[in-house]
Design a protein around this motif. Structure first.
Motif, PDB file in Angstrom:
ATOM      1  N   CYS A 145      15.033  -3.832  42.751  1.00  0.00           N
ATOM      2  CA  CYS A 145      15.704  -4.740  43.688  1.00  0.00           C
ATOM      3  C   CYS A 145      14.811  -4.886  44.920  1.00  0.00           C
ATOM      4  CB  CYS A 145      17.063  -4.181  44.106  1.00  0.00           C
ATOM      5  SG  CYS A 145      18.257  -4.059  42.765  1.00  0.00           S
ATOM      6  N   ILE A 185      16.235  -9.401  41.694  1.00  0.00           N
ATOM      7  CA  ILE A 185      16.437  -8.240  40.812  1.00  0.00           C
ATOM      8  C   ILE A 185      15.767  -8.516  39.479  1.00  0.00           C
ATOM      9  CG2 ILE A 185      18.123  -6.682  39.764  1.00  0.00           C
ATOM     10  CD1 ILE A 185      20.191  -7.815  41.766  1.00  0.00           C
ATOM     11  N   LEU A 221      17.654 -11.405  47.900  1.00  0.00           N
ATOM     12  CA  LEU A 221      17.511 -10.274  46.990  1.00  0.00           C
ATOM     13  C   LEU A 221      17.118 -10.776  45.606  1.00  0.00           C
ATOM     14  CD1 LEU A 221      17.973  -7.338  45.916  1.00  0.00           C
ATOM     15  CD2 LEU A 221      20.419  -7.931  45.738  1.00  0.00           C
ATOM     16  N   VAL A 237      14.276   0.357  44.870  1.00  0.00           N
ATOM     17  CA  VAL A 237      14.735  -0.534  45.929  1.00  0.00           C
ATOM     18  C   VAL A 237      13.617  -0.685  46.948  1.00  0.00           C
ATOM     19  CG1 VAL A 237      16.379  -0.889  47.811  1.00  0.00           C
ATOM     20  CG2 VAL A 237      17.139   0.146  45.681  1.00  0.00           C
ATOM     21  N   ASP A 250      13.476  -2.751  50.558  1.00  0.00           N
ATOM     22  CA  ASP A 250      14.008  -3.640  51.601  1.00  0.00           C
ATOM     23  C   ASP A 250      12.852  -3.927  52.551  1.00  0.00           C
ATOM     24  OD1 ASP A 250      15.102  -4.717  53.893  1.00  0.00           O
ATOM     25  OD2 ASP A 250      16.835  -3.397  53.938  1.00  0.00           O
ATOM     26  N   ASP A 266      13.708   4.799  46.688  1.00  0.00           N
ATOM     27  CA  ASP A 266      13.919   3.895  47.815  1.00  0.00           C
ATOM     28  C   ASP A 266      12.571   3.775  48.515  1.00  0.00           C
ATOM     29  OD1 ASP A 266      14.619   2.457  50.039  1.00  0.00           O
ATOM     30  OD2 ASP A 266      16.447   3.581  50.454  1.00  0.00           O
ATOM     31  N   GLU A 308      25.390  -5.697  46.949  1.00  0.00           N
ATOM     32  CA  GLU A 308      24.703  -6.439  45.900  1.00  0.00           C
ATOM     33  C   GLU A 308      23.512  -5.656  45.325  1.00  0.00           C
ATOM     34  OE1 GLU A 308      26.650  -9.394  48.685  1.00  0.00           O
ATOM     35  OE2 GLU A 308      25.553  -7.505  48.859  1.00  0.00           O
ATOM     36  N   THR A 309      22.831  -4.910  46.198  1.00  0.00           N
ATOM     37  CA  THR A 309      21.687  -4.110  45.746  1.00  0.00           C
ATOM     38  C   THR A 309      22.135  -2.955  44.859  1.00  0.00           C
ATOM     39  OG1 THR A 309      20.435  -4.652  47.747  1.00  0.00           O
ATOM     40  CG2 THR A 309      19.719  -2.727  46.503  1.00  0.00           C
ATOM     41  N   HIS A 359      20.437   2.484  52.077  1.00  0.00           N
ATOM     42  CA  HIS A 359      20.564   2.327  50.633  1.00  0.00           C
ATOM     43  C   HIS A 359      20.520   3.687  49.926  1.00  0.00           C
ATOM     44  CE1 HIS A 359      19.191  -1.816  51.687  1.00  0.00           C
ATOM     45  NE2 HIS A 359      20.051  -2.138  50.751  1.00  0.00           N
ATOM     46  N   ILE A 407      14.249  -6.954  48.533  1.00  0.00           N
ATOM     47  CA  ILE A 407      14.876  -7.798  49.554  1.00  0.00           C
ATOM     48  C   ILE A 407      13.801  -8.317  50.496  1.00  0.00           C
ATOM     49  CG2 ILE A 407      16.589  -7.910  51.406  1.00  0.00           C
ATOM     50  CD1 ILE A 407      17.948  -5.459  50.107  1.00  0.00           C
ATOM     51  N   LEU A 416      21.299  -2.533  40.818  1.00  0.00           N
ATOM     52  CA  LEU A 416      20.542  -1.417  40.253  1.00  0.00           C
ATOM     53  C   LEU A 416      21.153  -0.899  38.950  1.00  0.00           C
ATOM     54  CD1 LEU A 416      19.589   0.800  43.339  1.00  0.00           C
ATOM     55  CD2 LEU A 416      18.011  -0.395  41.821  1.00  0.00           C
TER      56      LEU A 416
END
Length: 296
Positions: free
Chosen positions: A241, A292, A290, A98, A100, A24, A9-10, A32, A243, A14
């Protein structure tokens, strides 16, 4: 082994452009990052940020081993300094970011820094694997912060119902001897909370450990700094993104992104959650959400 959460999904969220520039913010072992590196190919650029040097080294080995890797910068730092990091690299805007925000499986199981109440380890809880004398640790908080401040972080970071009783027990215990290890702290918490609370499905020390970890690493401050930077570092139509894994940090992310809604457009109305299949394979994914956004 750390299993990246909401990976498909991530990466899909993106909307990766071949040859693009991506960050990242929480590289860890590269879950990722590897997917991003393969998608942007040799012409792309990837910036991998993490506070854990050991994790970054493992990620570097993984990413360098893929066929035709992009240009990759491995940065030992906190993602809250994203703007400065990009400026030092001579990069003005990026196509995707991203973050996380979950604690990695290795940190919980193998770090030896006291993230988990399941192992008897020193009370550090620092993401940096080599903390300096100036680094705030869970030991510092438990042994030197005031009773009211400890109670405040237990409530503010984890909504701990028995924050007052736990904070009081911590202060009383440390007056006799320092609380140095996770098991010592667990014993203090056990003695402070009611019997029924000790026998719930969720371990009675979970919220205290969460709050101490977040305070030691100033996690909410870092998240706020990252969100503040997004409009200025994302290129037009660039995506971020993020999380989250519990309500406190998700609330901060949700409110922070909403405050930037003139510049950051949400891609989905609601947060994306893991499928039942993913939760069965990786139970630690069950609380993940998540969000976005896209730079207008």
């Amino acid at each position: 082994m750390h299993i990246p959460v909401l990976l498909h999904e991530t990466i899909e969220g993106l909307a990766i452009k071949e040859g693009g520039i991506y960050v990242d913010c929480t590289t860890n072992r590269g879950g990722h990052s590897i997917k991003i590196a393969r998608a942007i190919k040799k012409e792309g650029t990837l910036i991998c940020i993490d506070l854990d040097k050991d994790a970054l080294k493992e990620a570097e080995q993984q990413i360098r081993s893929i066929k035709n890797p992009p240009t990759v910068h491995f940065i030992h730092s906190n993602f809250r300094y994203l703007s400065s990091i990009l400026k030092e690299l001579g990069i003005s805007h990026v196509d995707g970011i991203v973050a996380d925000l979950g604690t990695s499986s290795q940190d919980l199981d193998d770090s030896k820094r006291g993230f988990s109440f399941r192992f008897d380890e020193p009370l550090l809880m620092t993401y940096d694997s080599n903390p300096t004398e100036d680094t705030t640790t869970a030991f510092d908080i438990v042994n030197y912060w005031s009773e009211s401040t400890i109670a405040d972080i237990l409530y503010g970071f984890a909504d701990e119902t028995y924050r007052g009783r736990i904070a009081g027990a911590i202060v009383k215990t440390r007056e006799e001897k320092p609380i140095k290890t996770t098991f010592q702290l667990v014993d203090v918490i056990a003695g402070a909370v009611p019997t029924l609370y000790r026998h719930r499905k969720t371990h009675f020390a979970t919220k205290t450990f969460q709050a101490l970890r977040m305070a030691a690493n100033d996690e909410l401050g870092s998240i706020n700094d990252l969100i503040e930077a997004l409009p200025s570092v994302l290129a037009s139509n660039g995506r971020a993104c993020i999380i989250t894994f519990h309500s406190t940090e998700d609330r901060v992310v949700k409110q922070g992104l909403r405050a930037k809604s003139e510049m950051l457009k949400p891609i989905t109305k609601k947060a994306i959650i893991p499928t039942e299949e993913e939760i069965q394979k990786n139970p630690r994914a069950r609380s993940a959400q998540l969000r976005i956004v896209e730079r207008i």
